[in-house]
Design an enzyme around this catalytic site. Structure first.
Site, short mmCIF file in Angstrom:
data_model
loop_
_atom_site.label_atom_id
_atom_site.label_comp_id
_atom_site.label_asym_id
_atom_site.label_seq_id
_atom_site.Cartn_x
_atom_site.Cartn_y
_atom_site.Cartn_z
N LYS A 186 91.77 16.35 107.77
CA LYS A 186 91.63 15.78 106.48
C LYS A 186 91.21 16.63 105.25
O LYS A 186 89.85 16.77 105.56
CB LYS A 186 90.90 14.36 106.49
CG LYS A 186 91.11 13.77 105.01
CD LYS A 186 89.79 13.61 104.39
CE LYS A 186 90.03 12.96 102.94
NZ LYS A 186 90.29 14.17 102.09
N GLU A 196 78.12 18.81 108.32
CA GLU A 196 77.41 20.00 107.85
C GLU A 196 77.20 19.65 106.46
O GLU A 196 78.24 19.42 105.61
CB GLU A 196 78.43 21.11 107.94
CG GLU A 196 78.50 21.63 109.29
CD GLU A 196 77.59 22.55 110.08
OE1 GLU A 196 76.33 22.95 109.04
OE2 GLU A 196 77.65 22.94 111.10
N LEU A 197 76.14 19.36 105.86
CA LEU A 197 75.90 18.91 104.42
C LEU A 197 75.21 20.07 103.47
O LEU A 197 75.50 21.13 103.67
CB LEU A 197 75.12 17.54 104.73
CG LEU A 197 75.52 16.60 105.70
CD1 LEU A 197 74.51 15.44 105.92
CD2 LEU A 197 76.94 16.13 105.32
N CYS A 238 77.43 25.59 100.40
CA CYS A 238 76.39 25.20 100.94
C CYS A 238 75.06 25.80 100.92
O CYS A 238 74.04 25.38 100.83
CB CYS A 238 76.68 24.54 102.15
SG CYS A 238 77.33 25.66 103.26
N GLY A 285 80.74 18.35 104.19
CA GLY A 285 80.69 17.71 102.75
C GLY A 285 79.36 17.42 102.24
O GLY A 285 78.39 18.04 102.58
N GLU A 307 70.64 19.34 94.95
CA GLU A 307 71.62 20.44 95.13
C GLU A 307 72.42 20.19 93.74
O GLU A 307 73.28 19.30 93.46
CB GLU A 307 72.54 20.36 96.41
CG GLU A 307 73.54 21.23 96.37
CD GLU A 307 74.52 21.07 97.73
OE1 GLU A 307 74.92 19.77 97.80
OE2 GLU A 307 74.70 21.69 98.20
P1 NAD Z 1 82.46 15.54 99.74
O1 NAD Z 1 81.62 14.70 100.51
O2 NAD Z 1 82.66 14.73 98.25
O3 NAD Z 1 83.72 15.62 100.50
C1 NAD Z 1 83.95 16.14 101.61
C2 NAD Z 1 85.41 15.64 102.23
O4 NAD Z 1 84.87 14.31 102.88
C3 NAD Z 1 86.31 15.35 101.53
O5 NAD Z 1 87.53 15.71 102.24
C4 NAD Z 1 86.38 13.99 101.17
O6 NAD Z 1 87.64 13.51 100.69
C5 NAD Z 1 85.83 13.33 102.43
N1 NAD Z 1 85.08 12.18 102.11
C6 NAD Z 1 84.35 11.40 100.96
N2 NAD Z 1 83.92 10.33 101.18
C7 NAD Z 1 84.23 10.18 102.54
C8 NAD Z 1 84.01 8.93 103.28
N3 NAD Z 1 83.31 8.20 102.86
N4 NAD Z 1 84.41 9.07 104.59
C9 NAD Z 1 85.06 9.97 105.10
N5 NAD Z 1 85.69 11.10 104.27
C10 NAD Z 1 85.08 11.25 103.06
O7 NAD Z 1 81.92 16.98 99.55
P2 NAD Z 1 82.69 18.11 98.58
O8 NAD Z 1 82.25 17.76 97.11
O9 NAD Z 1 84.05 18.25 98.98
O10 NAD Z 1 81.90 19.23 99.17
C11 NAD Z 1 80.71 19.89 98.40
C12 NAD Z 1 79.62 19.39 99.36
O11 NAD Z 1 79.71 20.09 100.67
C13 NAD Z 1 78.30 20.11 98.98
O12 NAD Z 1 77.16 19.26 99.13
C14 NAD Z 1 77.87 21.35 99.93
O13 NAD Z 1 76.66 21.75 99.88
C15 NAD Z 1 78.64 20.72 101.10
N6 NAD Z 1 79.15 21.81 102.00
C16 NAD Z 1 78.24 21.94 103.21
C17 NAD Z 1 78.46 23.03 104.25
C18 NAD Z 1 77.69 23.35 105.42
O14 NAD Z 1 78.32 23.92 106.19
N7 NAD Z 1 76.65 22.68 105.36
C19 NAD Z 1 79.69 23.85 103.83
C20 NAD Z 1 80.42 23.56 102.56
C21 NAD Z 1 80.14 22.59 101.93
#
Ligand code: NAD
Length: 492
Positions: free
Chosen positions: A175, A250-251, A284, A228, A385
């Site tokens: 997804k 991975e947050l 991230c 995410g 963040e």
């Molecule tokens: P997000 O959490 O908004 O979305 C990430 C993904 O999760 C999207 O595909 C979204 O549609 C899905 N999603 C959202 N809510 C969900 C739920 N309740 N259940 C299942 N899926 C859901 O994050 P974003 O804004 O797309 O990405 C940015 C974040 O990602 C930042 O906090 C960043 O630090 C983090 N990030 C972490 C890493 C890592 O490797 N640690 C790498 C890149 C980004």
């Protein structure tokens, strides 16, 4: 508008509900792609297809070597299509084309590395302490993996899940983020071309609540791999807990980049800038907290302002651009809010500090690269963040103070240390609570090196040899060649 379809069970399809949504190009503000808006019905079809492909048909019957070769072929196809993939990502998330192309050219390595590992997952015979008993351990795939990716490096972060999951013999439903679906759908075309059997790899597009949640909750999903935000990760963890699904998260991060007075300051300045402003701060691992020894604070800040003052903002497709737009409208709002928060908290803005008004930036989501000094680590701007082009600078006096500040955060994704002192280079990484520590470098990743977070930055590790075991379950097999059950009521 370009129209895309989802890839489920080896078929190209619209969403069951027939709805679509638009994807916007953040550099121009224009909608460019029409993406199927999936929901729980599409998720159910995809998970069932993946489950069928896991339990019957060619995939479970295939040798591990053949599976590895398929992944190799996929790696080759990605290499041949790197330009197309990069173009789609730039249009979706506005990151510099040079960076996205670099990522796409590097991507095949994950498929070669994990593909090569597919037929090297060996079990073991145990010298078990039960007379006459034969015992071995085997490693087996889990079943259907749900891979949920963010928008900042859409395919790279999906690949960190797809390559080991498939190499281990699982099937997968991906997804992508609602902000960046296109490149994952092109990847599906390449998966099909590579000859991966129908149902092994599926993509369902749509929003987090419509697609992500039902995917995580689906009873036939065995394992969830999520990258995410903290908020998304928390929901995923809670939902997966209901039936004890295996999870990796991975947050976010608020990573410290620590510069000591004995560092090569010119190199450190460049490293600090690329650590936080590359990808417009939307990584991230961004080194968004600069901890700098007080004796070199003013010199370093002055150099950062000079170097960054020359940066060119603009069209991410233009090779001369240094900083592209922020990727999404909510992200733009968030960055501007944090600039306000920093001002209200009393930090001093020494560079940027708002939306860009430069010629060519008017329509896109551009924010000036921003640096705040006079920050202390208790401020929100030092703890939360931002995920944008915003650096906060915090002075320190001693090494112990630097370590305490670096660790004084809920996060633990990454950290950088800049020093010319060998002893410090060797001892400091152990003292910093972060999944990755770079010394005299920043933002380097490799398919060979584990990546993941301490503390609230996540659970589990991606990349490196052990990552494949995150997609395998150990099975313990006892074989009693000559059963002699002396007393059925006493365990032997
Ligand atoms: P997000 O959490 O908004 O979305 C990430 C993904 O999760 C999207 O595909 C979204 O549609 C899905 N999603 C959202 N809510 C969900 C739920 N309740 N259940 C299942 N899926 C859901 O994050 P974003 O804004 O797309 O990405 C940015 C974040 O990602 C930042 O906090 C960043 O630090 C983090 N990030 C972490 C890493 C890592 O490797 N640690 C790498 C890149 C980004």
């Amino acid at each position: 508008m370009e129209r895309f379809r989802m890839y489920i069970g080896g078929e190209w399809c619209a969403a069951v509900g027939g709805e679509t949504f638009a994807s916007m190009n953040p550099a121009t503000g224009e909608n460019w792609a029409d993406i199927p808006k999936g929901d729980s019905r599409d998720v159910d079809i995809a998970v069932r297809a993946a489950h069928r492909a896991f339990t019957e048909g060619p995939w479970p019957a295939m040798t591990a070597s053949a599976r590895g070769m398929l992944l190799h072929r996929l790696g080759d196809l990605i290499a041949q299509n790197a330009e197309r993939l990069a173009d789609l990502e730039v249009r979706d998330n506005g990151k510099l084309r040079a960076e996205m192309l670099g990522q796409m050219k590097y991507l095949p390595q994950w498929f070669y590395y994990f593909g090569g590992m597919a037929d090297k997952i060996e079990g073991a015979v145990t010298p078990i302490d039960k007379p006459g008993m034969f015992h071995y351990v085997s490693y087996e795939p889990l079943g259907v993996v749900a891979a949920i990716a963010p928008w900042n490096s859409p395919l790279l972060l999906a690949t960190w899940k797809i390559a080991p999951a498939l190499a281990a013999g699982n099937t997968i439903v991906v997804k992508p983020s609602e902000f960046s679906s296109a490149s994952t759908l092109l990847l599906a075309e390449l998966v099909e071309q590579a000859g991966v059997p129908a149902g092994v790899f599926n993509v369902v597009t749509g929003f987090g609540l419509d697609v992500g949640e039902p995917l995580v909750k689906h009873p036939l999903v065995a394992r969830v791999a999520f990258t995410g935000s903290d908020a998304g990760g928390r929901r995923v963890y809670q939902n997966a807990a209901a039936d004890f699904k295996r999870v990796s998260l991975e947050l976010g991060g608020k990573s410290a980049n620590v510069v000591f007075e004995d560092a090569d300051l010119e190199e450190a300045a460049k490293g600090v800038l690329s650590g936080v402003f590359a990808a417009t701060g939307q990584t991230c691992m961004a080194g968004s907290r600069l901890l700098v020894q007080r004796s070199v604070h003013d010199r370093l800040v002055q150099r950062l302002v000079e170097l960054m003052g020359d940066a060119r903002l603009g069209d991410p497709l233009d090779p001369s651009t240094h900083v592209g737009p922020v990727s999404t409208p909510p992200q733009l709002e968030k960055v501007l809010q944090y600039i306000d928060i920093a001002r209200r908290e009393g930090a001093r803005c020494v560079l940027g500090g708002g939306r860009s008004t430069r010629p060519g930036c008017e329509k896109g989501l551009f924010v000036e690269p921003t640096i705040f000094t006079g920050v202390n680590n208790r401020m929100r701007i030092a703890q939360e963040e931002v995920f944008g082009p915003l650096l906060v600078v915090i002075p320190f006096d001693t090494e112990d103070e630097a370590v305490a500040l670096a660790n004084d955060t809920q996060y633990g994704l990454a950290a950088g240390v800049w020093t010319g002192d060998m002893e410090r280079a060797l001892t400091l990484p152990k003292r910093i609570q972060a999944g990755t520590v770079w010394v005299n470098a920043y933002r380097v990743v490799s398919y060979m090196a584990p990546f993941g977070g301490f503390k609230s930055s996540g659970i589990g590790r991606e990349n490196g040899q052990r990552a494949i075991y995150e997609y395998l379950e150990a099975k313990s097999v006892y074989i009693n060649p000559k059963p002699r059950i002396a007393n059925p009521f006493v365990l032997g």
